[in-house]
Design a protein around this motif. Sequence first.
Motif, PDB file in Angstrom:
ATOM      1  N   CYS A  96       3.922  -2.074   2.479  1.00 57.91           N
ATOM      2  CA  CYS A  96       4.346  -3.323   3.118  1.00 57.91           C
ATOM      3  C   CYS A  96       5.733  -3.194   3.749  1.00 57.91           C
ATOM      4  N   PRO A  97       5.854  -3.341   5.055  1.00 64.38           N
ATOM      5  CA  PRO A  97       7.151  -3.185   5.721  1.00 64.38           C
ATOM      6  C   PRO A  97       8.221  -4.184   5.302  1.00 64.38           C
ATOM      7  N   ASN A 105       7.263  -6.615   0.212  1.00 70.90           N
ATOM      8  CA  ASN A 105       6.816  -7.721  -0.640  1.00 70.90           C
ATOM      9  C   ASN A 105       6.707  -7.247  -2.087  1.00 70.90           C
ATOM     10  N   ILE A 165       4.774  -7.160  -4.517  1.00 72.17           N
ATOM     11  CA  ILE A 165       3.341  -7.407  -4.739  1.00 72.17           C
ATOM     12  C   ILE A 165       2.944  -7.403  -6.221  1.00 72.17           C
ATOM     13  N   THR A 182       1.302 -13.463   8.034  1.00 67.04           N
ATOM     14  CA  THR A 182       0.826 -12.151   7.557  1.00 67.04           C
ATOM     15  C   THR A 182      -0.399 -12.318   6.651  1.00 67.04           C
ATOM     16  N   CYS A 216      -2.230  -9.961   9.089  1.00 67.27           N
ATOM     17  CA  CYS A 216      -1.678  -8.614   8.882  1.00 67.27           C
ATOM     18  C   CYS A 216      -2.836  -7.641   8.619  1.00 67.27           C
ATOM     19  N   ALA A 263      -2.781  -5.399   6.709  1.00 69.32           N
ATOM     20  CA  ALA A 263      -2.623  -5.082   5.292  1.00 69.32           C
ATOM     21  C   ALA A 263      -2.498  -3.586   5.002  1.00 69.32           C
ATOM     22  N   PRO A 264      -1.471  -2.936   5.571  1.00 73.41           N
ATOM     23  CA  PRO A 264      -1.250  -1.530   5.226  1.00 73.41           C
ATOM     24  C   PRO A 264      -0.939  -1.349   3.740  1.00 73.41           C
ATOM     25  N   CYS A 265      -0.564  -2.441   3.051  1.00 75.61           N
ATOM     26  CA  CYS A 265      -0.339  -2.395   1.603  1.00 75.61           C
ATOM     27  C   CYS A 265      -1.622  -2.014   0.861  1.00 75.61           C
ATOM     28  N   ILE A 322      -4.708  -7.917  -1.662  1.00 74.66           N
ATOM     29  CA  ILE A 322      -3.318  -8.384  -1.636  1.00 74.66           C
ATOM     30  C   ILE A 322      -3.113  -9.492  -0.594  1.00 74.66           C
ATOM     31  N   LYS A 323      -3.679  -9.240   0.595  1.00 80.96           N
ATOM     32  CA  LYS A 323      -3.468 -10.203   1.688  1.00 80.96           C
ATOM     33  C   LYS A 323      -4.073 -11.579   1.333  1.00 80.96           C
ATOM     34  N   GLU A 342      -1.747 -13.236  -1.008  1.00 85.35           N
ATOM     35  CA  GLU A 342      -0.552 -13.702  -0.286  1.00 85.35           C
ATOM     36  C   GLU A 342      -0.843 -15.018   0.439  1.00 85.35           C
ATOM     37  N   VAL A 353       4.294  -7.977  10.741  1.00 87.82           N
ATOM     38  CA  VAL A 353       5.105  -7.698   9.556  1.00 87.82           C
ATOM     39  C   VAL A 353       6.309  -6.811   9.904  1.00 87.82           C
TER      40      VAL A 353
END
Length: 498
Positions: A67-68, A71, A73, A102, A106, A108-110, A125-126, A129, A469
């Motif tokens: 996450c840029p 976050n 998480i 996001t 987003c 969601a690269p997380c 995660i997204k 969020e 993000v």
Amino acid sequence: MGKKTGFMEYDRKNMIERNPEDRIKDWDEYKDRLPDAQVQLQGARCMDCSIPYCSMGMSIEGETTGCPVYNLIPEWNDLVYRGQWKEALERLLKTNNFPEFTGRVCPAPCEGSCTVAISSDAVSIKNIERTIIDKGFENGWIKPVIPVKRTGKKVAVIGSGPAGLAAADQLNQAGHSVTIYERSDRAGGLLTYGIPTMKLDKSVVQRRIDLLEKSGISFVLNTEIGVDILAKDIENEFDSVIICTGSTKPIDFPLPGRRLKGIHFAMDYLTNATKKVLDDFPGSPDLDAKGKNVIIIGSGDTGADCVATALRQGAKTVRQFARSLQFPFKREELNEWPAYPKVFTLEYGHEEANELYGKDIREYQIHTLDFIGTNDGHVKGLHTKRAKKIPDKARRIFVYEDIPDSEEEWEADLILLAIGFNGPEKNVLKSFGIDMEEDLIRADYGKFKTSKNCVYAAGDARRGQSLIVWAINEGREVACEVDRFLMGKTTLPSVLTV
Ligand SMILES: Cc1cc2nc3c(=O)[nH]c(=O)nc-3n(C[C@H](O)[C@H](O)[C@H](O)COP(=O)(O)OP(=O)(O)OC[C@H]3O[C@@H](n4cnc5c(N)ncnc54)[C@H](O)[C@@H]3O)c2cc1C
Ligand code: SF4
């Protein structure tokens, strides 16, 4: 951590998606939240693995992973599992100014770097969020943040996309008086005129703009800096300036026939479509897909948004052309965790097209040769060939090798070019007299300072077309630098000092 065995007990659940056949009949958001109790179980799937790559935005092989905005998480996953929604919201707002954006759009690269994803499906995660922030608004927990003291310093932010909004939000909280200048009739940048309403409802964007206004930020719309107001006048009036004008200059396709009517840039098409949905605005019939054979050139997200928009406008047929090969269904060996997974996905527009046409509407390894027109100068189709991308080992690059006898002719009355962007538009930059590096503003990440004293730059105008993000990250970080410049020090939070 939430529940020690959660990741073994519960399967991943995605957000609720409306039926593709129904949702193409309107412009409402196509995704909705899961019931709270189910989201809590999704929070329980977090292992609190102690190596939360999910929280640390970085670049691996040129792709974002983690996450840029860093976050927190695992922390909010745990709080959500325990039903402590308000505390989860407080944690979320420590790092992300706009989770309602996001949490909806987003990529969601997380999730690609989530440790559970090594052996199972990533924690959603997204989804979590979005639920935290939506509940925050529903429960009235989100309030304007009005600074107790004003510093007397004035900052101008040019461009009201996520980078400009995040910078303004942070600097306003630090007590500076911030004015955002926007050339459009609405604030939000690509959040408003770019990302279609079915992905991000515009009332969600306006709700945030209203909140920022109530927090003390001034918005000046319909005003292009460099044209309606000159850079020198802005510099005279403000103590510092931040340029957040995005990367909106579209890449063109100068092939024979390009000037025929009916060939448009994707962004002109998407903006016209959104304005038609939002306003009593007839729009340009030439930019409407109703009853037309539509071809979208370009395989990225902008192209996918055009697919979904054309379907809602009642196109006769829709096709999307990609030069690349279809992604594999599973990660390849060289695309190891925690890098962003390069795997086949069906974007929402593709799902909808599948439902309507019974097949994937994407054509791969295809290259346009020229556009064909009618006698009165309107496009009626295009010619293509197929080519394979192969490595040229000597020059360490990829080249295209033609596939023999692969020429084809396609019928089309509307062709949309979605092949990327070439940096910010130059008028405003010339007006400030700042240096460029290739097509972008020269300003190092972390410093964000342009070649001119007092003038900073952030977001896509500095880094090139990217993600919301990242724009939020840059808006927050440039705010730290501007605050330091104005006050000699800063207490604003930065991921660069984590
Ligand atoms: C079609 C499309 C879909 C996308 N979908 C997603 C997605 O689903 N998820 C995701 O994470 N990212 C997505 N992106 C990328 C994302 O929207 C951008 O990375 C992000 O908006 C960049 O933010 P920004 O603030 O730097 O610039 P922008 O959002 O581009 O905002 C720049 C603003 O500056 C204004 N401006 C420009 N020049 C001037 C001037 N001279 N004076 C005053 N105002 C000016 C513009 O009108 C604009 O409002 C998408 C991009 C496109 C094009
Ligand atoms: S902002 Fe994006 S990368 Fe960060 S936690 Fe949310 S979905 Fe993941």
